[in-house]
Write an enzyme that holds these catalytic residues in place. Structure first.
Site, PDB file in Angstrom:
ATOM      1  N   THR A 199      -0.835   0.398   1.824  1.00 36.73           N
ATOM      2  CA  THR A 199      -0.516   0.898   3.171  1.00 36.73           C
ATOM      3  C   THR A 199      -1.719   0.743   4.106  1.00 36.73           C
ATOM      4  O   THR A 199      -1.860   1.489   5.081  1.00 36.73           O
ATOM      5  CB  THR A 199      -0.082   2.379   3.122  1.00 36.73           C
ATOM      6  OG1 THR A 199      -1.188   3.158   2.595  1.00 36.73           O
ATOM      7  CG2 THR A 199       1.148   2.569   2.256  1.00 36.73           C
TER       8      THR A 199
ATOM      9  N   ASP B 134       3.471   4.391   7.010  1.00 37.26           N
ATOM     10  CA  ASP B 134       3.234   4.216   5.573  1.00 37.26           C
ATOM     11  C   ASP B 134       4.265   4.944   4.722  1.00 37.26           C
ATOM     12  O   ASP B 134       4.607   4.489   3.617  1.00 37.26           O
ATOM     13  CB  ASP B 134       1.822   4.698   5.211  1.00 37.26           C
ATOM     14  CG  ASP B 134       0.766   3.890   5.941  1.00 37.26           C
ATOM     15  OD1 ASP B 134      -0.331   4.424   6.173  1.00 37.26           O
ATOM     16  OD2 ASP B 134       1.039   2.719   6.296  1.00 37.26           O
TER      17      ASP B 134
HETATM   18  O1  RIB Z   1      -0.390  -0.417  12.011  1.00 39.39           O
HETATM   19  C1  RIB Z   1      -0.148   0.778  11.302  1.00 39.39           C
HETATM   20  C2  RIB Z   1      -0.857   0.751   9.987  1.00 39.39           C
HETATM   21  O2  RIB Z   1      -2.272   0.638  10.196  1.00 39.39           O
HETATM   22  C3  RIB Z   1      -0.673   2.050   9.176  1.00 39.39           C
HETATM   23  O3  RIB Z   1      -0.785   1.767   7.810  1.00 39.39           O
HETATM   24  C4  RIB Z   1      -1.847   2.874   9.620  1.00 39.39           C
HETATM   25  O4  RIB Z   1      -2.199   3.866   8.653  1.00 39.39           O
HETATM   26  C5  RIB Z   1      -2.922   1.829   9.722  1.00 39.39           C
HETATM   27  O5  RIB Z   1      -3.442   1.615   8.414  1.00 39.39           O
HETATM   28 CA    CA Z   2      -2.482   2.971   6.512  1.00 36.26          CA
END
Ligand code: RIB
Ligand code: CA
Length: 307
Positions: free
Chosen positions: A121, A236
């Protein structure tokens, strides 16, 4: 029968909520967490991961720290979104748990066995390093469900989503690995906005619910000012929710490539949404639609079930 998962993350408000959703859901078994530089520095994302696991009473879940910078580029954090700590808003006690004595790239290879789904994530630096250091993992890693990328607009440049933009070379290596990647991108996360009403339903359900509500309160500030949204996309958590209930997100098997050599579009996930590239390898599954209400209700119900 629950699906074993490993989350590679950069907590980050939505990463934290994704971890809590996994812990609250019997459909998945969280085997481990690895951390990467992204939303904040590696030191901060690692402390934040430990804090969240301790909040949920799950300090038994091992955490390994990974890359403190992208493969070749300079790290760019997202303090404008997640604050200086990476988890601004709630006040969480300093963790007492230690990380395991292994680099995330090696620990991921240890944890991955047939049936395990890898859920990154954040930027894909650790995953790319794992593939480089342990090529044999390709034989046992059947699925990657990544929150990142976008079919249409970016969020850190007009062309690129943050996780892809921070480390385009890593993303390119993962999408070229031959391992099927499901891309949970901005096109669908922005369709499912967690509002103050959702947060208020959680505020008095327990410690985890209160923290998620306070994370949401902080996260909302950015999304209100940038997009005038009345809620926040918990990006996420949708990747974890896709493993919990694959009927929530509609995906399209298509070709996805990552731009790494452009003046304006580095980090762009180039998604062949209408299958115009005859003969191009359909190396990935792009999320093209989401049942937003069912996802949000799942999220509130599961987080509300935590102490
Ligand atoms: O663009 C959104 C993503 O980037 C998410 O995973 C946020 O937590 C950042 O990591
Ligand atoms: Ca993230």
């Amino acid at each position: 029968m629950s699906t074993p998962i490993v989350i590679d993350c950069d907590p980050g408000h939505d990463d934290a909520i994704a971890i809590l959703l996994a812990l609250a859901s019997p459909e998945v078994e969280l085997r481990g967490v690895t951390t990467v530089a992204g939303n904040q520095t590696l030191e901060k994302t690692t402390v934040n991961a430990l804090k969240v696991l301790e909040l949920a009473g799950r300090a038994d879940i091992p955490v390994a720290a990974g890359a403190d910078a992208p493969l070749t580029r300079t790290l760019r954090v997202a303090a404008n979104v997640h604050g200086e700590s990476g988890l601004d808003g709630p006040s969480l006690p300093e963790p007492t748990t230690q990380v395991v004595d292994a680099h995330a790239a090696d620990f991921l290879a240890e944890l991955i066995e047939p049936g395990v789904v890898l859920v990154p994530t954040g930027p894909l630096t650790n995953v790319a390093l794992m593939l480089e250091r342990h090529p044999d993992v390709r034989d046992r890693l059947e699925s990657i469900v990544w929150m990142g990328g976008a079919i249409a607009e970016g969020n850190v440049t007009p062309a690129a989503e943050f996780n892809a933009f921070v480390d385009p070379e890593a993303a390119a290596a993962v999408f070229a690995s031959g391992i099927p990647v499901t891309m949970i991108g901005l096109d669908i996360t922005h369709k499912a906005l967690f509002t103050r009403a959702h947060a208020d339903r959680l505020r008095d359900t327990g410690a985890a619910g209160r923290v998620v509500a306070e994370l949401s309160d902080f996260f909302q500030r950015f999304h209100e000012s940038r997009y005038d949204f009345d809620g926040s996309p918990i990006h996420d958590a949708l990747a974890v929710a896709h493993v919990i209930d694959p009927t929530l997100v509609t995906t399209l098997n298509c070709n996805i490539e990552i731009e790494t050599a452009s003046q304006y579009c580095d980090g762009r996930t180039v998604v062949d949404r209408w299958l115009v590239l005859e003969g191009a390898p359909r190396n990935a599954y792009a999320g093209i639609d989401v049942d937003a209400q069912r996802f949000l209700e799942l999220l509130v119900e599961r987080i509300g079930s935590l102490a």
